[in-house]
Design a protein around this motif. Sequence first.
Motif, mmCIF file in Angstrom:
data_model
loop_
_atom_site.group_PDB
_atom_site.id
_atom_site.type_symbol
_atom_site.label_atom_id
_atom_site.label_comp_id
_atom_site.label_asym_id
_atom_site.label_seq_id
_atom_site.Cartn_x
_atom_site.Cartn_y
_atom_site.Cartn_z
ATOM 1 N N THR A 1 0.673 -1.371 0.180
ATOM 2 C CA THR A 1 0.051 -0.036 -0.023
ATOM 3 C C THR A 1 0.861 1.337 -0.014
ATOM 4 O OG1 THR A 1 -0.124 0.038 2.321
ATOM 5 C CG2 THR A 1 -1.807 -1.087 1.313
ATOM 6 N N LYS A 2 0.197 2.383 -0.164
ATOM 7 C CA LYS A 2 0.910 3.520 0.221
ATOM 8 C C LYS A 2 1.804 3.808 1.159
ATOM 9 C CE LYS A 2 0.006 7.064 -3.156
ATOM 10 N NZ LYS A 2 -0.009 6.258 -4.054
ATOM 11 N N ARG B 1 -6.077 -1.007 -6.514
ATOM 12 C CA ARG B 1 -5.607 0.296 -5.381
ATOM 13 C C ARG B 1 -5.536 1.512 -6.123
ATOM 14 N NH1 ARG B 1 -5.974 -0.726 0.159
ATOM 15 N NH2 ARG B 1 -5.186 1.044 1.173
ATOM 16 N N LYS B 2 -4.935 1.656 -7.314
ATOM 17 C CA LYS B 2 -4.859 2.682 -8.405
ATOM 18 C C LYS B 2 -6.235 3.108 -8.669
ATOM 19 C CE LYS B 2 -0.913 4.323 -8.771
ATOM 20 N NZ LYS B 2 -0.693 5.815 -8.350
ATOM 21 N N GLU C 1 -7.888 5.072 -5.703
ATOM 22 C CA GLU C 1 -7.357 6.033 -5.579
ATOM 23 C C GLU C 1 -7.903 7.417 -6.671
ATOM 24 O OE1 GLU C 1 -3.057 6.285 -5.883
ATOM 25 O OE2 GLU C 1 -2.761 4.636 -4.300
ATOM 26 N N LYS C 2 -8.054 6.777 -7.822
ATOM 27 C CA LYS C 2 -8.565 7.750 -8.813
ATOM 28 C C LYS C 2 -10.249 8.050 -8.406
ATOM 29 C CE LYS C 2 -5.649 6.681 -12.584
ATOM 30 N NZ LYS C 2 -5.530 5.986 -13.763
ATOM 31 N N GLU D 1 -3.350 6.285 5.345
ATOM 32 C CA GLU D 1 -3.123 6.080 3.572
ATOM 33 C C GLU D 1 -3.954 7.015 2.921
ATOM 34 O OE1 GLU D 1 -2.517 2.831 1.075
ATOM 35 O OE2 GLU D 1 -1.732 3.166 3.057
ATOM 36 N N ILE D 2 -5.259 7.642 3.523
ATOM 37 C CA ILE D 2 -5.925 8.607 3.058
ATOM 38 C C ILE D 2 -5.114 9.897 2.913
ATOM 39 C CG2 ILE D 2 -7.948 10.029 3.064
ATOM 40 C CD1 ILE D 2 -8.733 6.869 2.234
ATOM 41 N N ILE E 1 -2.459 9.501 -0.040
ATOM 42 C CA ILE E 1 -3.017 9.629 -1.207
ATOM 43 C C ILE E 1 -3.520 10.980 -1.525
ATOM 44 C CG2 ILE E 1 -5.009 8.844 -2.596
ATOM 45 C CD1 ILE E 1 -5.059 6.297 -1.007
ATOM 46 N N TYR F 1 -1.562 13.310 -4.798
ATOM 47 C CA TYR F 1 -2.023 13.976 -5.802
ATOM 48 C C TYR F 1 -2.069 15.594 -5.884
ATOM 49 C CZ TYR F 1 -4.076 9.623 -7.714
ATOM 50 O OH TYR F 1 -3.898 8.511 -8.179
ATOM 51 N N THR G 1 -14.902 5.181 3.901
ATOM 52 C CA THR G 1 -13.746 4.610 3.204
ATOM 53 C C THR G 1 -13.506 3.353 3.650
ATOM 54 O OG1 THR G 1 -12.181 5.712 4.721
ATOM 55 C CG2 THR G 1 -12.413 6.771 2.838
ATOM 56 N N PHE H 1 -11.509 1.453 1.106
ATOM 57 C CA PHE H 1 -9.913 1.583 1.139
ATOM 58 C C PHE H 1 -9.418 0.657 2.388
ATOM 59 C CE2 PHE H 1 -9.853 5.364 -1.337
ATOM 60 C CZ PHE H 1 -8.423 4.935 -2.127
#
Length: 422
Positions: free
Chosen positions: A159-160, A191-192, A195-196, A224-225, A228, A232, A326, A363
Motif C-alpha cells: 500500500t501507500k 488500489r490505483k 485512488e482515482k 493511507e488517505i 494519497i 495527488y 472509506t 480503502f
Amino acid sequence: MSIIRFHGGCHQIGMSCVEINTKKSKILLDCGMNPADNSLPNINSTDIDAVVVSHAHLDHCGAVPYFNFKKIYCTAPTIDLMYVIWKDISKLSKLYGEEDIKRAMDAIETLNYREEKKITEDISLKLHDAGHILGSSSIYLDIDGKKVLYTGDINEIETKTLRPADTNIDEIDTLIIESTYGSPMDIKPARKVLEKQLVEEISKTIEKGGKIIIPVFAVGRSQEIMAIISNYMRSGLLKTIPVYVDGSLIHTTGVYLSYSKWLNPKIRNSLENRINPFGDVKKANKQVFNKDESCIIISTSGMVQGGPVLQYLKLLKDPKNKIILTGYQAEGTLGRQLEDGAREIVPFKNKLPINGEVVKIEFSAHGDYNSLVRYLKKIPKPKKVFVMHGERYQALSLAMTIWKNFKIPAMAPTVGSILPLF
C-alpha cells in the motif's frame, strides 16, 4: 490435548479474542472490544499467562487495560499506537482510566519481526509483518513442536504506507485466519482505481464549492488517505485546498513518522527528501464551517460511531457537501445507516437530515477474497484451518473455499466454541 476457545470475532467483525489452553499454559491472542457497543470478551484474566496483541486496532486491543494481565507481547509501534487508542477509550467510555493504561503498558514486552521469544513453559512466539497497519503482526506459535499461525488482520498487497504481509513462514499445523472479505463476491478494485475514484469524488465536490468529510480509523486508514491526497495535490492532479484533521489521528500520524523504518520504502524516501508524505494538514477549527471555503475534513471515527466526526455531520444538511466512507461499516453504526441510504440520522439527541451526498470507496487495510486466496497459496499448507473475524457469510464462504480449493479441513467457529487445536 491443547484446546482453542473463541471469545470473539466469530461470525462478526466486532471483537477478536482467542484463548489457547495447553496442559501447561494459557494465553490469549488479541483482546479486543466491540466498536459498535463497547462490549468486552468474557474472560478471567487471573489464569492467563500472556497476551499477544497482533495490532493496535480497537477490536484487537481495546479491552487489554480493562484486565490485569501478567505479560503482554507486541511490536514497538503497536505499544505507541495502543496508548493513543486506549486514551481515547478512557475518555469516551470510562471503561478504564490512566492507572489501568499505565499498568498495561508496564506489562508489555516488545519484539521485532522474526525475533523468537519463549513466553511460557511450552510456547515460543515469533511475529511476522501482517501488512495491515504500522507494526501489525501475524502471530506464529511453537507449542511443544506443533506450529500455529494466527494471521490477525492481513493485507497481502503493498500500500501507500506499508509493505505487503510476510508469507515466508515456517511449517504450519493449524492456521487461524481472518475472513473480513472472505466471500468470492468480495473482490475489490485495484488500489490505483480506488485512488482515482477518491480524487474524482473530491474534485466533483470542490467544483461545486462543497466540503468533503472523510471519517477514518485513527490508525492505518487515516495515514493511507492522507498520503494519497497529499500525493495527488503535489502532482497537480487534485486542486490544493485546505486539509483539516481531527481526533487521535493527529497523534497516530506522529507515531507513523517516528517509526519510518517500519514503513514502505517509498515513504522513507519521501522523508529523506524532506517531504512530509502525509501533507500539510491543519488541526480542524471553526473555519471548516465557513460556507465559502471548500475543504477536506479527515476525522475519527471510521464507522461514524463517536468521536469528533459527529460534529461535522451537520455539514451534510447542505447538498453541496459530501461524506466519503472509506471502510467497512459494522451493523448498528451510524456509518452503516449512511451507507444504507438513511436520509435522517440521530448523532446526538436531535434528528439530522442528510441532504449531502454519501459515497462509499472501500480503502480496506484487509486483503480482499483474491488476496486471501493468494496468501493461502504462498504460505505452507496447514493441516487444519479455523476461519474467524468475518460476518457469518464471509467466514463460512472462506472455510468452504479452503476445503474445495486446498483440500484442507476448515471450520468457522461460533463465539464460545471450544475445539481441539490440532
